[in-house]
Design a protein around this motif. Structure first.
Motif, mmCIF file in Angstrom:
data_model
loop_
_atom_site.group_PDB
_atom_site.id
_atom_site.type_symbol
_atom_site.label_atom_id
_atom_site.label_comp_id
_atom_site.label_asym_id
_atom_site.label_seq_id
_atom_site.Cartn_x
_atom_site.Cartn_y
_atom_site.Cartn_z
ATOM 1 N N MET A 143 27.433 -34.467 -21.309
ATOM 2 C CA MET A 143 28.505 -34.042 -22.209
ATOM 3 C C MET A 143 29.787 -33.925 -21.422
ATOM 4 S SD MET A 143 28.498 -30.874 -24.852
ATOM 5 C CE MET A 143 27.356 -31.773 -25.878
ATOM 6 N N LYS A 144 30.898 -34.460 -21.944
ATOM 7 C CA LYS A 144 32.170 -34.456 -21.240
ATOM 8 C C LYS A 144 32.827 -33.087 -21.363
ATOM 9 C CE LYS A 144 31.175 -38.727 -20.885
ATOM 10 N NZ LYS A 144 30.399 -39.178 -19.752
ATOM 11 N N LYS A 145 33.460 -32.654 -20.262
ATOM 12 C CA LYS A 145 33.993 -31.302 -20.231
ATOM 13 C C LYS A 145 35.371 -31.288 -19.604
ATOM 14 C CE LYS A 145 30.334 -30.438 -17.883
ATOM 15 N NZ LYS A 145 29.501 -31.570 -18.225
ATOM 16 N N ASN A 198 35.674 -25.404 -25.847
ATOM 17 C CA ASN A 198 35.471 -26.816 -26.141
ATOM 18 C C ASN A 198 34.445 -27.040 -27.248
ATOM 19 O OD1 ASN A 198 37.247 -27.546 -24.071
ATOM 20 N ND2 ASN A 198 35.611 -27.469 -22.548
ATOM 21 N N GLY A 199 33.903 -25.948 -27.783
ATOM 22 C CA GLY A 199 32.901 -26.059 -28.834
ATOM 23 C C GLY A 199 31.492 -26.234 -28.330
ATOM 24 N N ASP A 200 31.265 -26.092 -27.011
ATOM 25 C CA ASP A 200 29.930 -26.236 -26.440
ATOM 26 C C ASP A 200 29.193 -24.907 -26.459
ATOM 27 O OD1 ASP A 200 30.254 -28.948 -25.738
ATOM 28 O OD2 ASP A 200 31.289 -28.388 -23.888
ATOM 29 N N ALA A 201 27.954 -24.916 -26.948
ATOM 30 C CA ALA A 201 27.084 -23.758 -26.788
ATOM 31 C C ALA A 201 26.697 -23.683 -25.320
ATOM 32 C CB ALA A 201 25.846 -23.900 -27.669
ATOM 33 N N SER A 259 34.265 -13.782 -21.548
ATOM 34 C CA SER A 259 33.213 -13.426 -22.508
ATOM 35 C C SER A 259 32.748 -14.608 -23.343
ATOM 36 C CB SER A 259 33.698 -12.306 -23.433
ATOM 37 O OG SER A 259 34.861 -12.712 -24.138
ATOM 38 N N GLY A 260 33.565 -15.683 -23.402
ATOM 39 C CA GLY A 260 33.169 -16.891 -24.113
ATOM 40 C C GLY A 260 32.568 -17.932 -23.190
ATOM 41 N N LEU A 261 32.281 -17.517 -21.946
ATOM 42 C CA LEU A 261 31.779 -18.410 -20.907
ATOM 43 C C LEU A 261 32.700 -19.602 -20.672
ATOM 44 C CD1 LEU A 261 27.889 -18.301 -21.416
ATOM 45 C CD2 LEU A 261 29.282 -17.166 -19.665
ATOM 46 N N LEU A 275 24.750 -26.583 -23.603
ATOM 47 C CA LEU A 275 23.376 -26.677 -24.105
ATOM 48 C C LEU A 275 22.766 -28.060 -23.881
ATOM 49 C CD1 LEU A 275 20.936 -25.715 -25.819
ATOM 50 C CD2 LEU A 275 22.258 -26.345 -27.851
ATOM 51 N N GLU A 276 23.463 -29.128 -24.256
ATOM 52 C CA GLU A 276 22.867 -30.457 -24.176
ATOM 53 C C GLU A 276 22.635 -30.887 -22.732
ATOM 54 O OE1 GLU A 276 21.586 -31.815 -26.834
ATOM 55 O OE2 GLU A 276 22.428 -30.182 -28.032
ATOM 56 N N ASP A 277 23.482 -30.450 -21.809
ATOM 57 C CA ASP A 277 23.225 -30.726 -20.396
ATOM 58 C C ASP A 277 21.964 -29.996 -19.947
ATOM 59 O OD1 ASP A 277 25.426 -32.331 -20.186
ATOM 60 O OD2 ASP A 277 26.706 -30.827 -19.234
ATOM 61 N N TYR A 278 21.783 -28.772 -20.427
ATOM 62 C CA TYR A 278 20.568 -28.016 -20.104
ATOM 63 C C TYR A 278 19.330 -28.732 -20.641
ATOM 64 C CZ TYR A 278 16.889 -24.544 -20.695
ATOM 65 O OH TYR A 278 15.667 -23.907 -20.705
#
Length: 596
Positions: free
Chosen positions: A1-3, A30-33, A71-73, A254-257
């Protein structure tokens, strides 16, 4: 996933780590969990304990950025290195020496190493504070050993890394007595260029502070970083939870995990649809269990107590995500398993040996009202791959004395010996209760969740001495020899032209092997020498059996706790043409695959 990460104004960066509440999904800007995985911790479920020094090395990308996660990581940058820094190490702020550790068998920083390279914990702090990293870095550059520190929410400039206050004061006098001699709190951390005493950055925000390191200063889209023999996507978080060594956490989308789980929990080159089923289960599991290890400062552990996770692999080219496993993750991105609109409790094991089990019989779960999708199912597919599954079948043999010793290791039957075993089978043929009768007249009852550990067996699907269908042990029968026996009397002529008849009246020719027939009509082949045929896992019946004797041979199939999805079964179903969603629906009846 691009970051991409936003660089924020340093003047307002006094906020430190806020730990998300258990079960809450934290979505960054960025909308990533985002997921926090423990890589080094005192938790018994993390193989690597807390560290004096944690090493990083860039695989892709250049340099490092330092800061913290809000707090939003979201990563909040405080400082950065130049592009030329490839290796860095985060150290607890004590006197640590660099050299070869005989305990760890590698070069590292430790208080127990005696070498000429030392990173001391005493420094000279220049007067005042600074409004930005660039301003502080410009001042630090004027001193040979100067560096920028973030102390209690302010930029400071410090000089040197000395082992004693006396040494620091001697150097201070050569600087005209400027500044003051300082250390850090028990929660301070220094980042150094590996193999040197050169401090790149220092961080101390007290007990609540957690340093974050984000690899790459160039904005590269694909970044991977080595830590402890594996390479990871995302960033890293460090904190000294009790003022001691470092806890290390991998923070990533999440998707990288999920890419770092699927290929380890299931074969990286297994069929695509099987890998999709694994991805659906892995994604659902982590979202359902966020905050499971909050007390240790992360969401999820990297071992099979949670889900096996080793990031993007190791130096082995055949280890880590494959093109197929990553495709499975990409094609199921954002999809989870739900029941009645909520995340389902999903579990999976290597194999069942023929049938899963009702979670009520294993863990006492309510499978009537709350978890009806965790009822056991007969698995007609898994056996397709018994030839490739090392644990279907399996055998474990004990003498009576050895079995006694095994059970006594678990605190059972101390001072006596095994007289007999009483096994209770479910309707699906799994052992859901075992009672050990002892020679002293007492007994011990073992629940289904403890049977594997007490008997040291792979699953709860087994027979003992051939008994597992409510009958007594099957007697030994001869193989294909000149004589066979019926009701104890020899019949001449061997097996040629002989037939076996089941309890239901079915007639079967014996062929090259004799068969044993039980009271329910089941026919099972007998191998040479009278031993049960071991080409497939046994299929026990239901009811209760009692076994005694001088030996106890467990013949079983499968490996795991017997609840949820069989990974070998998923593989077999995919080979038969089932989709990932269909595989999940088979093992978890009544669930739906949907976006989370």
């Amino acid at each position: 996933m691009k970051k991409r990460f936003m660089q924020l104004a340093a003047a307002v960066l006094a906020v430190c780590l806020t730990v998300p509440s258990a079960g809450a999904v934290t979505t960054n800007q960025n909308g990533d969990a985002m997921i926090r995985v423990g890589l080094a911790s005192t938790s018994p479920h993390v193989p690597t304990g807390e560290l004096e020094a944690a090493h990083l090395q860039n695989e892709y990308g250049s340099g490092y950025r330092f800061g913290y996660y809000d707090s939003g990581l979201n990563f909040v940058e405080l400082a950065r290195t130049g592009r030329d820094v490839e290796k860095a190490a985060v150290l607890k702020t004590e006197n640590l020496y660099y050299g070869r550790s005989s305990t760890l068998n590698k070069n590292t920083y430790s208080a127990s190493i005696s070498r000429s390279i030392v990173v001391g914990c005493v420094h000279i702090q220049l007067p005042g504070s600074y409004g930005s990293f660039d301003e502080a870095a410009a001042v630090a550059a004027g001193y040979e050993d100067g560096f920028v520190a973030w102390i209690d929410g302010q930029y400071q400039v410090r000089v040197g890394a000395y082992t004693t206050g006396t040494e620091a004061r001697e150097v201070q006098s050569t600087l005209g007595g400027i500044g003051s001699v300082v250390g850090t709190s028990a929660y301070g951390m220094s980042v150094v260029e590996t193999g040197t005493d050169h401090i790149l950055f220092q961080y101390d925000n007290g007990a609540s502070g957690a340093l974050a390191v984000q690899p790459d200063v160039t904005g590269a889209e694909e970044v991977q970083t080595w830590f402890s023999g594996y390479k990871y996507r995302g960033g890293f978080q460090y904190h000294r939870r009790t003022g001691g060594n470092l806890t290390v956490v991998n923070v990533l989308p999440l998707e990288d995990y999920i890419n770092g789980v699927v290929c380890y929990e299931m074969g990286r080159e297994w069929p695509l649809e099987a890998l999709k089923a694994q991805a659906l289960c892995a994604r659902t599991y982590v979202l359902k269990n966020l905050g499971k290890h909050n007390s240790h400062g992360f969401d999820i552990c990297p071992s099979d107590s949670c889900q096996v996770y080793h990031g993007m692999g190791s130096e082995r080219p055949d280890y880590g995500p494959s093109e197929t496993s990553m495709r499975a993750v990409a094609e199921t991105a954002g999809m989870v398993v739900k029941y009645n609109g909520r995340l389902a409790e999903v579990f999976y094991v290597s194999s069942f040996g023929g049938a899963s089990e009702d979670a009520k019989n294993i863990w006492g779960s309510d499978t009537v009202n709350e978890y009806p999708y965790l009822r056991g199912v007969e698995d007609p597919y898994e056996a397709d791959l018994d030839y490739a599954n090392a644990f279907s079948p399996w055998t474990k043999s004990y003498t009576s004395a050895q079995l006694t010793q095994q059970l006594q290791k678990n605190g059972l039957g101390v001072g006596t010996s095994v007289k007999s075993l009483e096994l209770t089978y479910s309707d699906l043929g799994n052992v859901i209760r075992a009672t050990v009768h002892w020679a002293n007249g007492q007994s011990s009852t073992i629940s289904a969740s403890n049977i594997r550990s007490r008997f040291d067996v792979r699953s709860i699907r087994f027979t003992v001495n051939g008994a597992g269908t409510g009958e007594t042990s099957t007697p030994d029968l001869p193989g294909n020899s000149e004589e066979i026996y019926i009701n104890g009397s020899p019949v001449s002529g061997g097996l040629e032209g002989k037939y076996v008849i089941s309890g239901g009246g079915t007639v079967s020719q014996a062929g090259d092997k004799p068969y044993a027939i039980n009271g329910t009509g089941s026919i099972s082949a007998i191998g040479s020498g009278g031993e049960p045929d071991s080409s497939t896992a046994p299929q026990p019946g239901s009811g209760t059996v009692t076994i005694s004797g001088s030996t106890y041979t467990f013949n079983g199939g499968g490996w795991g706790h017997q609840v949820g999805m069989s990974q070998y079964g998923a593989n077999a179903m995919a080979r038969r043409g089932f989709t990932g969603s269909e595989i999940v629906a088979f093992y978890f009846p009544g669930v739906q695959v949907a976006h989370f």
